[in-house]
Design a protein around this motif. Structure first.
Motif, PDB file in Angstrom:
ATOM      1  N   HIS A 146       0.807  -1.214   0.000  1.00 14.98           N
ATOM      2  CA  HIS A 146       0.000   0.000   0.000  1.00 14.98           C
ATOM      3  C   HIS A 146       0.848   1.276   0.000  1.00 14.98           C
ATOM      4  CE1 HIS A 146      -3.509  -2.400   0.355  1.00 14.98           C
ATOM      5  NE2 HIS A 146      -4.303  -1.398   0.657  1.00 14.98           N
ATOM      6  N   ILE A 192       0.734  -5.695  -5.773  1.00 14.44           N
ATOM      7  CA  ILE A 192      -0.475  -5.632  -4.943  1.00 14.44           C
ATOM      8  C   ILE A 192      -0.849  -7.009  -4.391  1.00 14.44           C
ATOM      9  CG2 ILE A 192      -2.879  -4.899  -4.894  1.00 14.44           C
ATOM     10  CD1 ILE A 192      -2.148  -3.106  -7.362  1.00 14.44           C
ATOM     11  N   HIS A 214      -3.391  -8.873  -3.550  1.00 12.20           N
ATOM     12  CA  HIS A 214      -4.360  -9.854  -4.066  1.00 12.20           C
ATOM     13  C   HIS A 214      -3.867 -10.549  -5.329  1.00 12.20           C
ATOM     14  CE1 HIS A 214      -6.802  -8.209  -1.034  1.00 12.20           C
ATOM     15  NE2 HIS A 214      -6.828  -7.017  -1.584  1.00 12.20           N
ATOM     16  N   ASP A 247      -8.035  -7.239   4.270  1.00  6.55           N
ATOM     17  CA  ASP A 247      -8.280  -6.294   3.187  1.00  6.55           C
ATOM     18  C   ASP A 247      -9.579  -6.722   2.505  1.00  6.55           C
ATOM     19  OD1 ASP A 247      -6.658  -4.129   1.368  1.00  6.55           O
ATOM     20  OD2 ASP A 247      -8.045  -5.349   0.201  1.00  6.55           O
ATOM     21  N   HIS A 261     -10.684  -6.625  -0.504  1.00  2.31           N
ATOM     22  CA  HIS A 261     -10.661  -7.328  -1.791  1.00  2.31           C
ATOM     23  C   HIS A 261     -10.002  -8.697  -1.724  1.00  2.31           C
ATOM     24  CE1 HIS A 261     -11.694  -3.210  -3.125  1.00  2.31           C
ATOM     25  NE2 HIS A 261     -12.542  -3.915  -3.830  1.00  2.31           N
ATOM     26  N   ALA A 320      -4.168  -1.009 -10.025  1.00  2.00           N
ATOM     27  CA  ALA A 320      -4.910  -1.701  -8.958  1.00  2.00           C
ATOM     28  C   ALA A 320      -4.998  -3.206  -9.152  1.00  2.00           C
ATOM     29  CB  ALA A 320      -6.301  -1.135  -8.773  1.00  2.00           C
ATOM     30  N   CYS A 321      -5.461  -3.855  -8.087  1.00  2.00           N
ATOM     31  CA  CYS A 321      -5.641  -5.303  -8.104  1.00  2.00           C
ATOM     32  C   CYS A 321      -6.739  -5.679  -9.085  1.00  2.00           C
ATOM     33  CB  CYS A 321      -5.980  -5.804  -6.701  1.00  2.00           C
ATOM     34  SG  CYS A 321      -7.335  -4.924  -5.918  1.00  2.00           S
ATOM     35  N   CYS A 331      -0.545  -0.077  -4.597  1.00  2.00           N
ATOM     36  CA  CYS A 331      -1.921   0.433  -4.553  1.00  2.00           C
ATOM     37  C   CYS A 331      -2.024   1.870  -5.075  1.00  2.00           C
ATOM     38  CB  CYS A 331      -2.456   0.344  -3.138  1.00  2.00           C
ATOM     39  SG  CYS A 331      -2.596  -1.374  -2.608  1.00  2.00           S
ATOM     40  N   CYS A 342      -5.071   4.068  -6.643  1.00  2.00           N
ATOM     41  CA  CYS A 342      -6.361   3.512  -6.239  1.00  2.00           C
ATOM     42  C   CYS A 342      -6.847   4.141  -4.940  1.00  2.00           C
ATOM     43  CB  CYS A 342      -6.231   2.000  -6.094  1.00  2.00           C
ATOM     44  SG  CYS A 342      -7.725   1.194  -5.536  1.00  2.00           S
ATOM     45  N   ILE A 343      -5.913   4.444  -4.049  1.00  2.00           N
ATOM     46  CA  ILE A 343      -6.290   5.062  -2.775  1.00  2.00           C
ATOM     47  C   ILE A 343      -5.742   6.488  -2.665  1.00  2.00           C
ATOM     48  CG2 ILE A 343      -6.861   3.225  -1.150  1.00  2.00           C
ATOM     49  CD1 ILE A 343      -3.832   2.980  -0.590  1.00  2.00           C
ATOM     50  N   ASN A 389     -11.461  -0.333  -8.645  1.00  2.00           N
ATOM     51  CA  ASN A 389     -12.765  -0.896  -8.283  1.00  2.00           C
ATOM     52  C   ASN A 389     -13.691   0.046  -7.507  1.00  2.00           C
ATOM     53  OD1 ASN A 389     -11.338  -0.987  -5.845  1.00  2.00           O
ATOM     54  ND2 ASN A 389     -10.743  -3.112  -6.182  1.00  2.00           N
ATOM     55  N   ARG A 431     -11.757   9.022  -2.424  1.00  2.00           N
ATOM     56  CA  ARG A 431     -10.885   7.848  -2.410  1.00  2.00           C
ATOM     57  C   ARG A 431      -9.604   8.077  -3.210  1.00  2.00           C
ATOM     58  NH1 ARG A 431     -10.727   2.426  -1.092  1.00  2.00           N
ATOM     59  NH2 ARG A 431      -9.453   1.133  -2.445  1.00  2.00           N
TER      60      ARG A 431
HETATM   61  S1  SF4 Z   1      -8.426  -2.074  -4.060  1.00  2.00           S
HETATM   62 FE1  SF4 Z   1      -6.794  -0.604  -4.397  1.00  2.00          FE
HETATM   63  S2  SF4 Z   1      -6.002  -0.212  -2.326  1.00  2.00           S
HETATM   64 FE2  SF4 Z   1      -7.168  -2.102  -2.227  1.00  2.00          FE
HETATM   65  S3  SF4 Z   1      -5.663  -3.742  -2.578  1.00  2.00           S
HETATM   66 FE3  SF4 Z   1      -6.577  -3.224  -4.565  1.00  2.00          FE
HETATM   67  S4  SF4 Z   1      -5.179  -1.732  -5.432  1.00  2.00           S
HETATM   68 FE4  SF4 Z   1      -4.753  -1.821  -3.259  1.00  2.00          FE
END
Ligand code: SF4
Lengths: 420, 165
Positions: A66, A100, A102, A121, A123, A299-300, A360, A363-364, A382, A388
């Protein structure tokens, strides 16, 4: 009475013959995953406070992802805490700044069909693409798991989500799941497990299926799951997992589902979710003229090797529009390297993409991909909740890697089918 | 367990990014940054919320990420009970783990900010003392009430390990 794949996993993990929806069972955890944000600095600290060791070091995976941008002293601090904790506890599976969580987790061979896993987490649902049952929990809860190796679970109802027909070129898993978000809402399947199946899912690559289970979190589901098949086994094999047993982890023909829903793959158009919720999804046609400051492939959800390939397919021989920034953060370093070796990264770079660290980030709202005040962006991530990915005044649209790439070229939201 | 307090009323789809903004999480001391809780929705909430106040929301409270900071910030603001029409599951579990009971109540639309409430968790009753109304809420499974009674999952685990040793 038959059992679904999820019920079979929960029965096995709780040491019972069978389970049924509503049962509260205690499950033994096959694998627990934490990242730099939910791990050492929070749950790790709590575990130390309890003064007990990790229940089984073979079953804990810590992934730093992250705060990889290291752009602030605070980010560095989070990473330092993560490094120090993993060293002090001799964490066996510490994967540092490789991408990432996931995606890294299955890529490094930690996931196989039939497993019961928890991750700190939301996801964590992503692992369901490989026939594992994985749920997200919070930091204190994962502390309990690290200490005891078990967790209480209310056995969820099952939803059978069948994607019928065949997706058209330029239409992918992201469009399917956005369509489901739009039709059923962000709490459409609260507390339920959504089992994705049907010809449309069977035809998808094992990597693309990860986008379906990843965004099970965006339809309120406890998790998403997909019965493993030959494609699953093959991908896991490529990621170093040996002796995959796919046959035991299939839903019975007479399994019970609370709902059966179909998505018509034949007629599905690329989908775009307008600010500020994934449930504001609609056909790309309805958003065509929205001007963009930024397009983000990351992102994931949407920056795996195949996602990068989708973008390259659109961008080959084209240039990103003047006035639009195109940022690419491959989901893992390994995938970036594979994409580089086959020439995919070069296509993206030649088109004008700026490559960011694998993590990440955008995405955040961290790092260089953070949206500026009043900026409008499109992204393969996502979530597009207020605040965000940037300040309250910024606006974010969600779409597939194809649509993000096409929009980067057009400088406004565009239908990728016009460029393929 | 009965909790009496003043209501803070919010709408539907209050997500974890609103409850615990990334700017708070990346600050030097995230535990002190609860003052940023809901700043984009109602900036008066965090500075004025008092110990024992009751958080009331519509559908889908706590959707989004697993960040425990979301219920932690509500707790730090002073919130001791949460009522909503529905909860996101990770947020729901996080609330109990931090000893803040989260109760499903179908009638939260009848509650307004500043109403005085009395929540009876064992019997599943919410009394609105300001309006003179009574609403039903779900009762909480015994194993979760035990975690709340112990002061959250951490003290609960400490007790468990103490017994074992
Ligand atoms: S949704 Fe975004 S912050 Fe969460 S694990 Fe996936 S890439 Fe990282």
């Amino acid at each position: 009475m038959g059992q679904t794949i999820s019920e079979k996993i929960l029965a096995r993990a709780s040491g019972k013959e069978t389970v049924k929806p509503g049962d509260i069972v205690t499950c033994n955890v096959d694998l627990a995953m934490v990242h730099d944000s939910s791990g050492p600095r929070t749950s790790g600290k709590k575990l130390d406070e309890l003064g007990v060791p990790v229940w089984d070091m073979d079953k804990l995976v810590v992934i730093a992802d992250h705060y990889v941008n290291l752009d602030t002293p605070e980010s560095k601090n989070v990473q330092d805490i993560c490094d120090a904790w993993c060293e002090a506890h001799k964490v066996k599976h510490f994967i540092r700044n490789q991408g990432i969580c996931h995606i890294v987790l299955p890529q490094e061979g930690h996931i196989r069909p039939g497993m019961f896993c928890v991750g700190a987490d939301s996801h964590s649902t992503t692992a369901g693409a490989f026939g594992a049952f994985m749920v997200g929990v919070g930091a204190t809860e994962i502390t309990g798991v690290m200490a005891t190796g078990d967790i209480w679970v209310r056995v969820p109802e099952n939803v059978r989500m069948e994607v019928t027909g065949a997706l058209k070129p330029g239409v992918v898993a992201k469009d399917v799941i956005l369509k489901i978000c739009g039709d059923h809402g962000i709490m459409g399947f609260g507390y339920q497990v959504v089992e994705f199946c049907g010809d449309g899912v069977a035809a998808m690559s094992a990597q693309d299926r990860m986008t379906l289970t990843n965004m099970a979190a965006e339809i309120g589901a406890k998790t998403g799951i997909i019965a493993p098949d030959a494609k699953t086994t093959e991908l896991l094999k490529a990621w170093g997992v040996r002796g995959v047993n796919a046959d035991d982890w299939q839903s019975d023909a007479d399994a019970v589902y609370a709902k059966r829903i179909t998505v018509d793959g034949d007629t599905l158009s690329p989908q775009v979710a307008a600010p500020s919720s994934p449930e504001n999804a609609d056909d790309v046609d309805n958003y065509r003229n929205v001007k963009l400051d930024q397009a983000y492939l990351g992102a994931c959800t949407g920056a795996k090797l195949e996602d990068l390939r989708m973008a390259a397919e659109v961008l080959k021989g084209k240039k990103v529009a003047a006035g639009t920034r195109f940022l690419v953060a491959p989901s893992t370093i390994k995938m970036r390297e594979l994409a580089a070796a086959e020439g995919t990264m070069k296509i993206l770079e030649d088109a004008g993409a700026i490559i960011l660290p694998s993590g990440c980030g955008g995405c955040i709202g961290l790092g260089d991909a953070r949206l500026a005040e009043d900026a409008v962006g499109i992204s393969s991530t996502n979530r597009n909740f207020v605040g965000r990915a940037g300040p309250k005044s910024s606006k974010l649209y969600l779409a597939s890697p194809y649509t993000v790439a096409a929009s980067a070229v057009a400088g406004q939201i565009a239908d990728p089918r016009d460029m393929l | 367990m009965i909790q009496k307090g003043k209501a803070w009323k919010f709408g539907a789809n209050i997500d974890t990014d609103l409850l615990a903004p990334i700017s708070a999480l990346t600050s030097a001391k995230p535990e002190d940054a609860y003052t940023e809780c809901l700043k984009d929705v109602d900036p008066t909430f965090a500075p004025n919320c008092k110990e024992g106040d009751i958080f009331v929301a519509d559908e889908n409270l706590g959707i989004g990420s697993s960040r425990e900071w979301a219920p932690q910030y509500l707790r730090s603001c002073g919130i001791r009970v949460i009522l909503a029409k529905s909860f996101a599951r990770i947020f729901y579990r996080n609330c109990f783990n931090l000893a803040v009971p989260a109760l499903v109540c179908a009638e939260t639309h009848k509650i307004a900010t500043d109403d005085q409430l009395e929540v009876d968790m064992e019997n599943g009753v919410v009394r609105n003392l300001t309006k003179g109304e009574t609403y039903k809420c779900d009762t909480v499974p015994a194993h979760l009430m035990q975690i709340v009674a112990d002061g959250g999952l951490m003290p609960h685990l400490k007790k468990k390990f103490k017994k074992a040793s």
